[in-house]
Design a protein around this motif. Structure first.
Motif, mmCIF file in Angstrom:
data_model
loop_
_atom_site.group_PDB
_atom_site.id
_atom_site.type_symbol
_atom_site.label_atom_id
_atom_site.label_comp_id
_atom_site.label_asym_id
_atom_site.label_seq_id
_atom_site.Cartn_x
_atom_site.Cartn_y
_atom_site.Cartn_z
ATOM 1 N N GLY A 192 0.786 -1.221 0.000
ATOM 2 C CA GLY A 192 0.000 0.000 0.000
ATOM 3 C C GLY A 192 0.818 1.271 0.000
ATOM 4 O O GLY A 192 0.274 2.365 0.163
ATOM 5 N N VAL A 193 2.141 1.169 -0.213
ATOM 6 C CA VAL A 193 2.993 2.352 -0.115
ATOM 7 C C VAL A 193 2.623 3.410 -1.148
ATOM 8 O O VAL A 193 2.666 4.614 -0.862
ATOM 9 C CB VAL A 193 4.486 1.976 -0.223
ATOM 10 N N ALA A 194 2.221 3.007 -2.356
ATOM 11 C CA ALA A 194 1.870 3.989 -3.391
ATOM 12 C C ALA A 194 0.676 4.834 -2.962
ATOM 13 O O ALA A 194 0.672 6.055 -3.161
ATOM 14 C CB ALA A 194 1.578 3.288 -4.715
ATOM 15 N N GLU A 195 -0.317 4.200 -2.361
ATOM 16 C CA GLU A 195 -1.485 4.930 -1.898
ATOM 17 C C GLU A 195 -1.116 5.928 -0.805
ATOM 18 O O GLU A 195 -1.625 7.059 -0.774
ATOM 19 C CB GLU A 195 -2.553 3.962 -1.388
ATOM 20 N N ARG A 196 -0.201 5.530 0.086
ATOM 21 C CA ARG A 196 0.210 6.436 1.167
ATOM 22 C C ARG A 196 1.044 7.600 0.626
ATOM 23 O O ARG A 196 0.965 8.717 1.134
ATOM 24 C CB ARG A 196 0.986 5.652 2.235
ATOM 25 N N ILE A 197 1.831 7.343 -0.404
ATOM 26 C CA ILE A 197 2.589 8.433 -1.035
ATOM 27 C C ILE A 197 1.626 9.461 -1.619
ATOM 28 O O ILE A 197 1.798 10.678 -1.446
ATOM 29 C CB ILE A 197 3.531 7.880 -2.128
#
Length: 302
Positions: A192-197
């Motif tokens: 989910g790192v892309a969503e948090r970025i």
């Protein structure tokens, strides 16, 4: 004789030993120094494990950066003299009482910079500096640093912020406070790192300095419009796959001069989080190899 810490066979830490060796004699373009401090880096254990090749004559001495006092100058090592306080890239290992530096990859230490501070500059700090240079952003743009909490990321964040560039950085929850001390916006790494970025930077980021590679790099690349602004330091295959590039290094000596000036002026803090005596080199390297170290670890040599 001169004490050094190294390894007798390629592999794990069980092959690490203290060695007694003759004081090395500088060859052409080299400086022999009495070591006062040496940096501890991930490349050290990678060399010991043979991950960078197995071309060393064993036993080998660990450590690729050091600071100390010049005791002998090889032919062609112009600009240096016996008694100079210097720092740079080692030839033959920095975890030692004496070692050799490559003169072209060395610089004089300013009086306002300690040996411990200087020993933290040649590898991680210079890599962070070159990474920010290579991504090539301008003031007002946003840089994402994947794996910000280590020695390279800590310096890269400060260099970028010094230039007016906004910084986001991925790290574990445990390192959130440390990332925020760097003046960066913390992003939890992993699924989910892309969503948090994108929650932190809804329009995406202008550049990525990738210090870890792998799945996070692939996910984060989707937040970057211009893939040529992705620069990697550890995973060139993934960088190429994503349309980015591996870091291009600048001449080391001039870069070290610039970095030392930043430290002397108080504009750069290498985040040296612990120092160890040479006698505890194994413990220091174990911290780095286990991934538990944040910032920079240094060996002090008496």
């Amino acid at each position: 004789m001169s004490k050094a810490f190294g390894f007798t066979e390629y592999g794990g830490p069980q092959h690490q030993v203290f060695l007694d060796r003759h004081v090395p004699v500088p060859g052409p373009g080299q400086l022999q120094i009495a070591v006062r401090a040496a940096g501890v880096n991930p490349i050290d254990w990678k060399i010991r494990r043979g991950l960078t090749g197995k071309g060393l004559d064993l036993p080998g001495v660990l450590g690729v950066e050091a600071a100390g006092v010049v005791e002998a100058v090889g032919d062609g090592a112009t600009g240096f003299a016996v008694g100079d306080h210097v720092f740079g890239i080692t030839v033959g290992g920095g975890y030692a009482q004496h070692t050799l530096l490559t003169a072209a990859a060395a610089a004089r230490k300013p009086a306002a910079v300690s040996f411990v501070q200087a020993a933290a500059l040649p590898v991680a700090a210079a890599t962070g500096y070159d990474g920010v240079e290579d991504v090539g952003l301008k003031a007002g743009q946003t840089l994402l640093i994947l794996g910000i909490a280590g020695g390279v990321g800590s310096v890269a964040a400060q260099i970028a912020r010094e230039r007016g560039i906004g910084v986001l950085g991925t790290a574990s929850e445990a390192r959130r406070g440390y990332v925020e001390e760097l003046g960066a916006t913390w992003i939890r790494y992993g699924d989910g790192v892309a969503e948090r970025i994108l929650l932190a930077a809804p329009d995406g980021v202008d550049g990525i300095l990738d210090l870890i590679g792998g799945a996070d790099a692939r996910a984060a690349a989707g937040t970057l419009a211009d893939r040529s602004r992705l620069v990697a330091t550890s995973d060139p295959g993934t960088a190429a796959e994503l349309g980015g590039s591996f870091i291009r290094r600048s001449p080391v000596g001039p870069t070290l001069v610039k970095l030392a000036a930043l430290v002397a002026s108080g504009r750069l803090d290498q985040k040296i989080t612990a120092t160890y005596p040479l006698e505890q080199a194994a413990e220091a390297l174990a911290e780095v190899e286990a991934g538990h170290a944040r910032g920079k670890l240094i060996l002090e040599v008496s």
